[in-house]
Scaffold this motif. Structure first.
Motif, PDB file in Angstrom:
ATOM      1  N   ASP A   1       0.840  -1.187   0.000  1.00  0.00           N
ATOM      2  CA  ASP A   1       0.000   0.000   0.000  1.00  0.00           C
ATOM      3  C   ASP A   1       0.881   1.246   0.000  1.00  0.00           C
ATOM      4  OD1 ASP A   1      -2.220  -1.565   0.029  1.00  0.00           O
ATOM      5  OD2 ASP A   1      -2.851  -1.072   2.068  1.00  0.00           O
ATOM      6  N   GLY A   2       0.488   2.227  -0.802  1.00  0.00           N
ATOM      7  CA  GLY A   2       1.246   3.462  -0.914  1.00  0.00           C
ATOM      8  C   GLY A   2       2.258   3.467  -2.038  1.00  0.00           C
ATOM      9  N   ASP A   3       2.488   2.325  -2.658  1.00  0.00           N
ATOM     10  CA  ASP A   3       3.432   2.260  -3.774  1.00  0.00           C
ATOM     11  C   ASP A   3       2.904   3.003  -4.994  1.00  0.00           C
ATOM     12  OD1 ASP A   3       5.234   0.752  -2.377  1.00  0.00           O
ATOM     13  OD2 ASP A   3       4.874  -1.129  -3.468  1.00  0.00           O
ATOM     14  N   THR A   4       3.830   3.483  -5.818  1.00  0.00           N
ATOM     15  CA  THR A   4       3.506   3.973  -7.154  1.00  0.00           C
ATOM     16  C   THR A   4       4.027   2.957  -8.147  1.00  0.00           C
ATOM     17  OG1 THR A   4       3.604   6.301  -6.509  1.00  0.00           O
ATOM     18  CG2 THR A   4       3.861   5.809  -8.852  1.00  0.00           C
ATOM     19  N   LEU A   5       3.130   2.460  -9.012  1.00  0.00           N
ATOM     20  CA  LEU A   5       3.482   1.394  -9.942  1.00  0.00           C
ATOM     21  C   LEU A   5       3.274   1.837 -11.381  1.00  0.00           C
ATOM     22  CD1 LEU A   5       1.599  -1.601  -8.251  1.00  0.00           C
ATOM     23  CD2 LEU A   5       3.917  -0.785  -7.780  1.00  0.00           C
ATOM     24  N   LEU A   6       4.162   1.426 -12.245  1.00  0.00           N
ATOM     25  CA  LEU A   6       3.969   1.479 -13.687  1.00  0.00           C
ATOM     26  C   LEU A   6       3.697   0.053 -14.148  1.00  0.00           C
ATOM     27  CD1 LEU A   6       6.959   3.795 -14.642  1.00  0.00           C
ATOM     28  CD2 LEU A   6       4.561   4.351 -15.015  1.00  0.00           C
ATOM     29  N   ILE A   7       2.570  -0.163 -14.822  1.00  0.00           N
ATOM     30  CA  ILE A   7       2.224  -1.499 -15.291  1.00  0.00           C
ATOM     31  C   ILE A   7       1.989  -1.437 -16.789  1.00  0.00           C
ATOM     32  CG2 ILE A   7       0.691  -3.473 -15.062  1.00  0.00           C
ATOM     33  CD1 ILE A   7      -0.003  -2.626 -12.276  1.00  0.00           C
TER      34      ILE A   7
ATOM     35  N   GLY B   1      -8.434  -4.130  -3.544  1.00  0.00           N
ATOM     36  CA  GLY B   1      -8.487  -3.658  -2.177  1.00  0.00           C
ATOM     37  C   GLY B   1      -7.255  -2.926  -1.703  1.00  0.00           C
ATOM     38  N   ARG B   2      -6.235  -2.849  -2.542  1.00  0.00           N
ATOM     39  CA  ARG B   2      -5.002  -2.158  -2.157  1.00  0.00           C
ATOM     40  C   ARG B   2      -5.132  -0.666  -2.459  1.00  0.00           C
ATOM     41  NH1 ARG B   2      -1.281  -6.485  -2.484  1.00  0.00           N
ATOM     42  NH2 ARG B   2       0.379  -5.161  -1.686  1.00  0.00           N
ATOM     43  N   ARG B   3      -4.348   0.135  -1.769  1.00  0.00           N
ATOM     44  CA  ARG B   3      -4.322   1.584  -1.991  1.00  0.00           C
ATOM     45  C   ARG B   3      -2.953   1.973  -2.534  1.00  0.00           C
ATOM     46  NH1 ARG B   3      -8.332   4.619   0.432  1.00  0.00           N
ATOM     47  NH2 ARG B   3      -9.783   3.464   1.774  1.00  0.00           N
ATOM     48  N   MET B   4      -2.922   2.280  -3.829  1.00  0.00           N
ATOM     49  CA  MET B   4      -1.658   2.671  -4.464  1.00  0.00           C
ATOM     50  C   MET B   4      -1.967   3.499  -5.696  1.00  0.00           C
ATOM     51  SD  MET B   4      -0.618  -1.171  -5.778  1.00  0.00           S
ATOM     52  CE  MET B   4      -0.493  -1.692  -4.081  1.00  0.00           C
ATOM     53  N   ARG B   5      -0.942   4.044  -6.283  1.00  0.00           N
ATOM     54  CA  ARG B   5      -1.098   4.788  -7.537  1.00  0.00           C
ATOM     55  C   ARG B   5      -0.558   3.925  -8.666  1.00  0.00           C
ATOM     56  NH1 ARG B   5       0.524  10.989  -8.122  1.00  0.00           N
ATOM     57  NH2 ARG B   5      -1.437  11.073  -6.984  1.00  0.00           N
TER      58      ARG B   5
ATOM     59  N   SER C   1     -12.260  -2.876  -8.698  1.00  0.00           N
ATOM     60  CA  SER C   1     -12.027  -3.791  -7.585  1.00  0.00           C
ATOM     61  C   SER C   1     -11.227  -3.208  -6.431  1.00  0.00           C
ATOM     62  CB  SER C   1     -11.289  -5.044  -8.091  1.00  0.00           C
ATOM     63  OG  SER C   1     -10.007  -4.700  -8.591  1.00  0.00           O
ATOM     64  N   GLY C   2     -10.843  -1.949  -6.517  1.00  0.00           N
ATOM     65  CA  GLY C   2      -9.995  -1.432  -5.456  1.00  0.00           C
ATOM     66  C   GLY C   2     -10.101   0.055  -5.254  1.00  0.00           C
ATOM     67  N   ASP C   3      -9.233   0.561  -4.401  1.00  0.00           N
ATOM     68  CA  ASP C   3      -9.225   1.978  -4.054  1.00  0.00           C
ATOM     69  C   ASP C   3      -7.995   2.691  -4.596  1.00  0.00           C
ATOM     70  OD1 ASP C   3     -11.623   1.804  -2.528  1.00  0.00           O
ATOM     71  OD2 ASP C   3     -10.470   0.893  -0.898  1.00  0.00           O
ATOM     72  N   SER C   4      -7.341   2.124  -5.568  1.00  0.00           N
ATOM     73  CA  SER C   4      -6.136   2.725  -6.114  1.00  0.00           C
ATOM     74  C   SER C   4      -6.459   3.924  -6.998  1.00  0.00           C
ATOM     75  CB  SER C   4      -5.355   1.688  -6.939  1.00  0.00           C
ATOM     76  OG  SER C   4      -4.847   0.666  -6.134  1.00  0.00           O
ATOM     77  N   ASP C   5      -5.531   4.878  -7.038  1.00  0.00           N
ATOM     78  CA  ASP C   5      -5.583   5.948  -8.033  1.00  0.00           C
ATOM     79  C   ASP C   5      -5.028   5.369  -9.335  1.00  0.00           C
ATOM     80  OD1 ASP C   5      -6.515   7.844  -6.222  1.00  0.00           O
ATOM     81  OD2 ASP C   5      -4.486   8.394  -5.608  1.00  0.00           O
ATOM     82  N   VAL C   6      -5.770   5.541 -10.422  1.00  0.00           N
ATOM     83  CA  VAL C   6      -5.368   4.955 -11.696  1.00  0.00           C
ATOM     84  C   VAL C   6      -5.193   6.055 -12.732  1.00  0.00           C
ATOM     85  CG1 VAL C   6      -5.963   3.335 -13.535  1.00  0.00           C
ATOM     86  CG2 VAL C   6      -6.586   2.813 -11.168  1.00  0.00           C
TER      87      VAL C   6
END
Length: 273
Positions: A96-102, A117-121, A136-141
């Motif tokens: 949680d809190g990570d910033t990811l490039l996918i 359910g994870r919180r990340m960007r 499915s989650g609370d991430s910023d996309v």
């Protein structure tokens, strides 16, 4: 410089420059023209490059324009059990809190289900990944801008917007056409442009590659192995391929494939529909 290292450097130079005459290659490598000539002959025999009159050029894949890669749905039905297991392990690397490039792809797509359910960007160029994460989650996309290829579910050439250019991620997760001694290879020049920008925008680069990605020929150079921190693959990966990566200082996670699931389970849609 030993022969193995010299061959790797020669292939890397051709990957970057396309083609070069023997004198120029000799100057770049700091060896004699006779040595380069012998190296070219050996690598040509091994189908690692094309020997030309007085030089060599890289092997280029046959690329049709406009881009006509396999559709997302077609690719999603291949090696599903391997891809899900690899994606599960990749998702376990995130906090949680990570910033990811996918990056786009059917293996990276499966990460979305395990990030629920994870919180990340998350910054991505994949419709399917963005949709699944939002549902499915609370991430910023953040979905990148560029030209839309609906059948493949991808946006190219992406990652040019300010929101992405100034993003420095904890990890980049990306797929590959194949893994070779030269490095990570992709099948299309449009994918190369996006990938080369991304590898410099993350603290750690993680490649998700099922065992079918070892031993392939061809492809275009994306980045060298020394830019990769970790590869996640399945138990079908050849020992020689895993050892090649470990010799390059890459951490290799090998996971068993999932049990077969019902055919309709987790089949993604490509476009924004």
């Amino acid at each position: 410089m030993d022969q193995r290292h010299r061959h790797k450097q020669l292939l890397r130079l051709l990957a970057e420059h396309g083609a070069a005459p023997i004198p120029r290659l000799a100057a770049w490598l700091g060896v004699s023209a006779a040595t380069v000539r012998r190296d070219i002959r050996l690598l040509d025999t091994a189908d690692q490059l094309h020997r030309t009159h007085g030089g060599a050029r890289r092997i280029e894949p046959a690329i049709a324009r406009p881009w006509q890669g396999a559709t997302f749905e077609e690719a999603a039905r291949v090696h599903v059990e391997r891809k899900r297991a690899i994606a599960r392990r990749a998702a376990a690397l995130c906090a949680d809190g990570d910033t990811l490039l996918i990056g786009s792809g059917t293996t990276t797509f499966h990460m979305a289900g395990f990030l629920a359910g994870r919180r990340m960007r998350v910054v991505t160029n994949s419709f399917a990944i963005a949709r699944a994460l939002l549902a499915s989650g609370d991430s910023d996309v953040i979905l990148s801008g560029g030209k839309v290829y609906p059948a493949q579910g991808v946006i190219l050439s992406p990652f040019d917007t300010e929101a992405v250019q100034y993003c420095h991620a904890d990890r980049l997760f990306m797929g590959a056409h194949c893994l070779a001694a030269l490095g990570v290879m992709e099948a299309d020049a449009l994918l190369i442009g996006a990938g080369r920008r991304l590898v410099h925008q993350a603290r750690e680069v993680v490649v998700l590659a099922d065992s079918s990605k070892f031993g392939k020929r061809g492809g275009m150079f994306l980045c060298a192995l020394d830019r990769i921190a970790r590869v996640v693959t399945d138990t079908g990966a050849p020992d020689a391929g895993v050892q090649m990566l470990e010799r390059a200082g890459i951490e290799v996670d090998v996971v068993p494939p999932d049990a077969p699931a019902p055919a309709a389970c987790m089949l993604p849609r490509a476009g924004p529909h």
